[in-house]
Design a protein around this motif. Sequence first.
Motif, PDB file in Angstrom:
ATOM      1  N   ALA A  94       0.844  -1.203   0.000  1.00  0.00           N
ATOM      2  CA  ALA A  94       0.000   0.000   0.000  1.00  0.00           C
ATOM      3  C   ALA A  94       0.874   1.247   0.000  1.00  0.00           C
ATOM      4  CB  ALA A  94      -0.937  -0.011   1.209  1.00  0.00           C
ATOM      5  N   GLY A  95       1.884   1.215  -0.853  1.00  0.00           N
ATOM      6  CA  GLY A  95       2.761   2.372  -1.005  1.00  0.00           C
ATOM      7  C   GLY A  95       2.478   3.097  -2.300  1.00  0.00           C
ATOM      8  N   THR A  96       3.403   3.947  -2.694  1.00  0.00           N
ATOM      9  CA  THR A  96       3.225   4.748  -3.906  1.00  0.00           C
ATOM     10  C   THR A  96       3.058   3.872  -5.134  1.00  0.00           C
ATOM     11  OG1 THR A  96       4.533   6.560  -2.982  1.00  0.00           O
ATOM     12  CG2 THR A  96       4.277   6.514  -5.369  1.00  0.00           C
ATOM     13  N   ASN A 128      -2.081  -5.078   2.865  1.00  0.00           N
ATOM     14  CA  ASN A 128      -0.838  -4.553   3.417  1.00  0.00           C
ATOM     15  C   ASN A 128      -0.468  -5.391   4.632  1.00  0.00           C
ATOM     16  OD1 ASN A 128       1.265  -2.540   3.284  1.00  0.00           O
ATOM     17  ND2 ASN A 128       0.422  -1.697   5.176  1.00  0.00           N
ATOM     18  N   HIS A 129       0.809  -5.769   4.752  1.00  0.00           N
ATOM     19  CA  HIS A 129       1.215  -6.685   5.820  1.00  0.00           C
ATOM     20  C   HIS A 129       1.109  -6.044   7.198  1.00  0.00           C
ATOM     21  CE1 HIS A 129       4.908  -4.341   5.426  1.00  0.00           C
ATOM     22  NE2 HIS A 129       5.232  -4.770   6.628  1.00  0.00           N
ATOM     23  N   SER A 130       1.144  -4.719   7.276  1.00  0.00           N
ATOM     24  CA  SER A 130       1.042  -4.046   8.573  1.00  0.00           C
ATOM     25  C   SER A 130      -0.423  -3.785   8.919  1.00  0.00           C
ATOM     26  CB  SER A 130       1.809  -2.716   8.549  1.00  0.00           C
ATOM     27  OG  SER A 130       1.103  -1.757   7.808  1.00  0.00           O
ATOM     28  N   ASP A 131      -0.673  -3.340  10.134  1.00  0.00           N
ATOM     29  CA  ASP A 131      -2.038  -3.044  10.546  1.00  0.00           C
ATOM     30  C   ASP A 131      -2.381  -1.565  10.324  1.00  0.00           C
ATOM     31  OD1 ASP A 131      -0.394  -1.943  12.421  1.00  0.00           O
ATOM     32  OD2 ASP A 131      -1.304  -2.937  14.161  1.00  0.00           O
ATOM     33  N   ARG A 132      -1.660  -0.917   9.437  1.00  0.00           N
ATOM     34  CA  ARG A 132      -1.888   0.491   9.124  1.00  0.00           C
ATOM     35  C   ARG A 132      -3.302   0.717   8.595  1.00  0.00           C
ATOM     36  NH1 ARG A 132       0.899   2.222   3.812  1.00  0.00           N
ATOM     37  NH2 ARG A 132      -0.516   3.845   3.095  1.00  0.00           N
ATOM     38  N   ASN A 133      -3.926   1.795   9.040  1.00  0.00           N
ATOM     39  CA  ASN A 133      -5.259   2.157   8.572  1.00  0.00           C
ATOM     40  C   ASN A 133      -5.166   2.684   7.140  1.00  0.00           C
ATOM     41  OD1 ASN A 133      -7.706   3.600   8.025  1.00  0.00           O
ATOM     42  ND2 ASN A 133      -8.120   3.658  10.221  1.00  0.00           N
ATOM     43  N   ALA A 170       3.963  -5.091  -4.950  1.00  0.00           N
ATOM     44  CA  ALA A 170       4.764  -3.856  -4.951  1.00  0.00           C
ATOM     45  C   ALA A 170       5.282  -3.611  -3.545  1.00  0.00           C
ATOM     46  CB  ALA A 170       3.925  -2.680  -5.436  1.00  0.00           C
ATOM     47  N   THR A 171       6.188  -4.483  -3.118  1.00  0.00           N
ATOM     48  CA  THR A 171       6.723  -4.405  -1.760  1.00  0.00           C
ATOM     49  C   THR A 171       8.251  -4.487  -1.814  1.00  0.00           C
ATOM     50  OG1 THR A 171       6.898  -6.768  -1.269  1.00  0.00           O
ATOM     51  CG2 THR A 171       4.713  -5.766  -1.046  1.00  0.00           C
ATOM     52  N   LEU A 172       8.863  -4.255  -0.672  1.00  0.00           N
ATOM     53  CA  LEU A 172      10.309  -4.453  -0.535  1.00  0.00           C
ATOM     54  C   LEU A 172      10.586  -5.693   0.303  1.00  0.00           C
ATOM     55  CD1 LEU A 172      11.484  -0.759   0.045  1.00  0.00           C
ATOM     56  CD2 LEU A 172      11.596  -2.097  -2.063  1.00  0.00           C
TER      57      LEU A 172
END
Length: 315
Positions: free
Chosen positions: A131-133, A155-160, A198-200
């Motif tokens: 969920a990046g650029t 997205n692997h994190s729990d970011r809103n 689209a991840t690192l």
Amino acid sequence: MIFIDKEEIKKQIDLNEMMDQIEYAYRLYGKGEFFMPERPVIEHNNKTMIYMPCYTKEVIGTKILSLFPDNAKLGLPSLDGVILLNDGVTGKPLALLDGQSVTAYRTGAIGGVAIRHLAKKEAKSVGIVGAGTQSFYQALYACAARDIKKVGIYNHSDRNLSSYIKELKAALNNDEIEVVQYQDVKELVKNSDIICTATLAKTPVLPDDEELLRGKCIVAIGSYTPEAREIPDAVFNLVKNVYIELPYAMEETGDLRIPIKSGKLSKDRVVLMSDYLKEPTKEIKEGETTYFKSVGMALFDICASNYLLNKTKEN
């Protein structure tokens, strides 16, 4: 010299025209009508500078890219840079473009072109891992390349992701397209005809499950170092070929280097997109799995930047 910033680039962009420029770059590559030395990558203390020069008959360009992963802690993009265009005859500086914006649009277009040719025509859903650029632009181009009705984000994190999804919906500007967040990557894969990563990530972000991945069009544009990979071994048991931009990708990215080293993938199954596009258009059959891996090349940036320069002049 003309300075072309993010706002001007956004004003001039046409997604389908940008995908056409990527296909034009593939044609130049296939004909050998370019000079593109190996790009120097200089890393120090987790800070990387990449210098990407390229010559075509029309223009000379150099992309200077910074990759600083720790910028995320500062609330800043990890990728930034500029692109300098010079006259192909005199070397006179012609334009300086915002490299972050050109990179976002051209990388999205690379994924879009892969979807144009490797996804079944009736594909209606796309799942984006990350969920990046770049994830944002992969979603835009997927919807430009196919008649997408549903975009899934994981997205692997729990970011809103509510603000991210709101911004994406606004950019898509199409009430018929549903944008949803998945909490489980398996659910995203199950419900998507097309999957873009689209991840690192250092290890595969997709489930190592052949039945779950069967019949998908997979586009990987994230991890790029020799030790990192986004794509699991199951994919190589499903696909006939893997499509890439340039041979160096087999050394540069772990998504190719690791399975080649382990024997899961043989080099004779790795096909350049420039060669694939020379052949008559093929129809992707129902149940066929396809996989494209991108690491990027300066030729894309130069063709995209020259297109933007010409559009800016015209308008």
